[in-house]
Design a protein around this motif. Structure first.
Motif, mmCIF file in Angstrom:
data_model
loop_
_atom_site.group_PDB
_atom_site.id
_atom_site.type_symbol
_atom_site.label_atom_id
_atom_site.label_comp_id
_atom_site.label_asym_id
_atom_site.label_seq_id
_atom_site.Cartn_x
_atom_site.Cartn_y
_atom_site.Cartn_z
ATOM 1 N N LEU A 1 -46.201 5.697 28.171
ATOM 2 C CA LEU A 1 -44.796 5.993 28.072
ATOM 3 C C LEU A 1 -43.941 4.707 28.152
ATOM 4 C CD1 LEU A 1 -44.767 9.588 29.191
ATOM 5 C CD2 LEU A 1 -44.485 8.920 26.958
ATOM 6 N N LEU A 2 -44.057 4.015 29.204
ATOM 7 C CA LEU A 2 -43.471 2.801 29.618
ATOM 8 C C LEU A 2 -43.416 1.700 28.661
ATOM 9 C CD1 LEU A 2 -44.303 2.489 33.428
ATOM 10 C CD2 LEU A 2 -42.026 3.073 32.531
ATOM 11 N N ASN B 1 -41.373 2.349 22.910
ATOM 12 C CA ASN B 1 -39.925 2.361 22.886
ATOM 13 C C ASN B 1 -39.230 3.564 23.127
ATOM 14 O OD1 ASN B 1 -39.895 3.712 20.448
ATOM 15 N ND2 ASN B 1 -40.208 2.186 19.327
ATOM 16 N N LYS B 2 -37.939 3.840 23.470
ATOM 17 C CA LYS B 2 -37.417 4.744 23.630
ATOM 18 C C LYS B 2 -37.635 5.949 22.790
ATOM 19 C CE LYS B 2 -32.811 6.631 25.032
ATOM 20 N NZ LYS B 2 -31.523 6.373 25.091
ATOM 21 N N GLU B 3 -37.523 5.930 21.484
ATOM 22 C CA GLU B 3 -37.366 6.951 20.407
ATOM 23 C C GLU B 3 -39.036 7.400 20.510
ATOM 24 O OE1 GLU B 3 -36.474 4.039 20.008
ATOM 25 O OE2 GLU B 3 -34.156 4.294 19.990
ATOM 26 N N SER B 4 -39.881 6.640 20.696
ATOM 27 C CA SER B 4 -41.364 7.256 20.391
ATOM 28 C C SER B 4 -41.622 8.037 21.995
ATOM 29 C CB SER B 4 -42.431 6.030 20.313
ATOM 30 O OG SER B 4 -42.006 5.370 19.084
ATOM 31 N N GLY B 5 -41.269 7.578 22.966
ATOM 32 C CA GLY B 5 -41.517 7.897 24.263
ATOM 33 C C GLY B 5 -40.856 9.323 24.171
ATOM 34 N N THR B 6 -39.538 9.175 23.820
ATOM 35 C CA THR B 6 -38.825 10.944 23.575
ATOM 36 C C THR B 6 -39.748 11.766 22.896
ATOM 37 O OG1 THR B 6 -36.769 9.511 24.194
ATOM 38 C CG2 THR B 6 -36.702 11.854 23.108
ATOM 39 N N LYS C 1 -41.096 15.229 24.492
ATOM 40 C CA LYS C 1 -40.923 16.678 24.007
ATOM 41 C C LYS C 1 -41.934 17.563 23.833
ATOM 42 C CE LYS C 1 -36.640 15.284 21.811
ATOM 43 N NZ LYS C 1 -35.738 15.349 20.532
ATOM 44 N N THR D 1 -43.965 11.668 35.735
ATOM 45 C CA THR D 1 -42.807 11.207 36.550
ATOM 46 C C THR D 1 -43.334 10.336 37.809
ATOM 47 O OG1 THR D 1 -41.001 12.635 35.281
ATOM 48 C CG2 THR D 1 -40.396 11.278 37.402
#
Length: 357
Positions: free
Chosen positions: A39-40, A43-48, A52, A63
């Motif tokens: 996840l790190l 990119n932000k879009e793929s991780g989001t 979900k 986390t």
């Protein structure tokens, strides 16, 4: 099935999740660590998009893993990403989930059909497990909890809405319910890891199957069918049902909501209803109404409006029963919509629900 079973569900689930993401037992990183690193790296879009698809308990685990990760070199990241891609190619996997299913159905079905299907798939509404439990039918929840330890039942009932907890308690065996009440009185604060364990087990053992096994109550379903009959057809079928089983007939009748039930609306609700209905249909609907129903509407109108309505009804002359039924059905539909949105209150046909002034 007990909620107090052995403790490796979270670890097992993390391992399965890691396997889906390309984890390996031979690597130094744990499955959860690899998911965190993946996840790190994205990119932000793929991780989001991936987050979900995860459950709340999984997000918490990941986390925590992210907060404890040390530096991971580029080679290790490449290795994790390569394993992830390789696993996807081998399995032909695609990202699923309720949202994906809903988008797919929307392409082929009408919105109302999609909503009905997704309601069954997603199960009870609620932002978290305890809100969802508060929306589970009390008999279903009681049947599940009766096989659990009283202490576990006490924890669960202490977390859901009091009115729902009361109904569930009333359905449990008397000896069990008394024990649960005593334990709830002495419960105190519950450790977070205990709550997390109970919540996870509820999700795995109860909620996961609830959406697939839940079926609408047959009596509720039949009551809606009877609501859709015209009054002659309704009378004919109800008479038949009473001959077969008076108990079934009474239960269906208690669940039905008809035009005559509008007489139980309070003045504020009647005034709201008057603002929303088709004014041309009101004279027709009241043409076949009993005096108490007519008075309820007249009393909540201005003197001028009431006089005009009465004149319209008199000038109208005879009206076909079919037209009266249709107009009354329209009023009932509007009332149901207003009640479901919380704009009006429909008192149940039960003495316990009567208001005392």
């Amino acid at each position: 099935m007990a909620l107090t079973r052995s403790k490796n569900d979270t670890d097992n689930k993390s391992s399965r999740l890691a396997a889906q993401k390309g984890g390996s037992d031979n690597d130094s990183l744990t499955g959860t660590d690899k998911v965190a690193a993946l996840l790190l790296a994205l990119n932000k879009e793929s991780g989001t998009l991936l987050l979900k698809e995860l459950e709340e308990s999984e997000v918490r685990q990941i986390t925590l893993a992210i907060s404890q990760l040390s530096n991971i070199d580029a080679d290790e990241i490449d290795h994790i990403l390569t394993e992830f891609a390789s696993q996807l190619l081998r399995s032909g996997a695609v990202i699923g989930g309720a949202n994906s299913a809903e988008k797919l159905l929307t392409s082929y079905l009408a919105p109302e059909k999609v909503a009905n299907i997704m309601e069954e798939v997603r199960g009870p509404a609620g932002r978290n497990m305890w809100e969802k439990l508060s929306n589970v039918q009390e008999q279903v929840l009681a049947n599940y909890l009766r096989n659990e330890y009283p202490q576990t039942i006490a924890v669960v009932l202490s977390r859901i809405s009091p009115d729902h907890a009361a109904r569930v308690l009333a359905l449990l065996p008397e000896e069990t319910s008394f024990d649960v009440v005593n334990r709830m009185l002495r419960l105190g604060s519950v450790q977070k890891d205990v709550l997390d364990k109970i919540e996870q087990t509820l999700r795995l053992e109860f909620m996961a199957t609830f959406a697939h096994t839940r079926r609408r109550d047959a009596y509720e379903q039949m009551a809606e069918v009877f609501n859709s009959f015209d009054r002659q057809t309704e009378a004919r079928f109800m008479s038949f049902l009473e001959d077969e089983s008076r108990d079934d007939a009474e239960r269906i009748r208690s669940l039905m909501f008809t035009f005559d039930d509008l007489v139980r609306l309070d003045n504020s609700s009647v005034q709201t209803l008057l603002q929303r209905i088709d004014k041309d249909k009101l004279p027709i609907a009241l043409k076949g109404a009993k005096p108490p129903m007519r008075d309820l509407f007249f009393d909540n109108m201005s003197e001028r409006a009431a006089k005009q309505l009465l004149e319209d009804m008199e000038v109208m002359g005879p009206v076909r029963l079919k037209e009266v039924d249709a107009a009354q059905a329209d009023l009932v539909t509007v009332a149901k919509d207003l009640a479901s949105s919380g704009e009006i209150v429909i008192n149940k046909n039960n003495s316990d629900d009567e208001l005392i002034y």
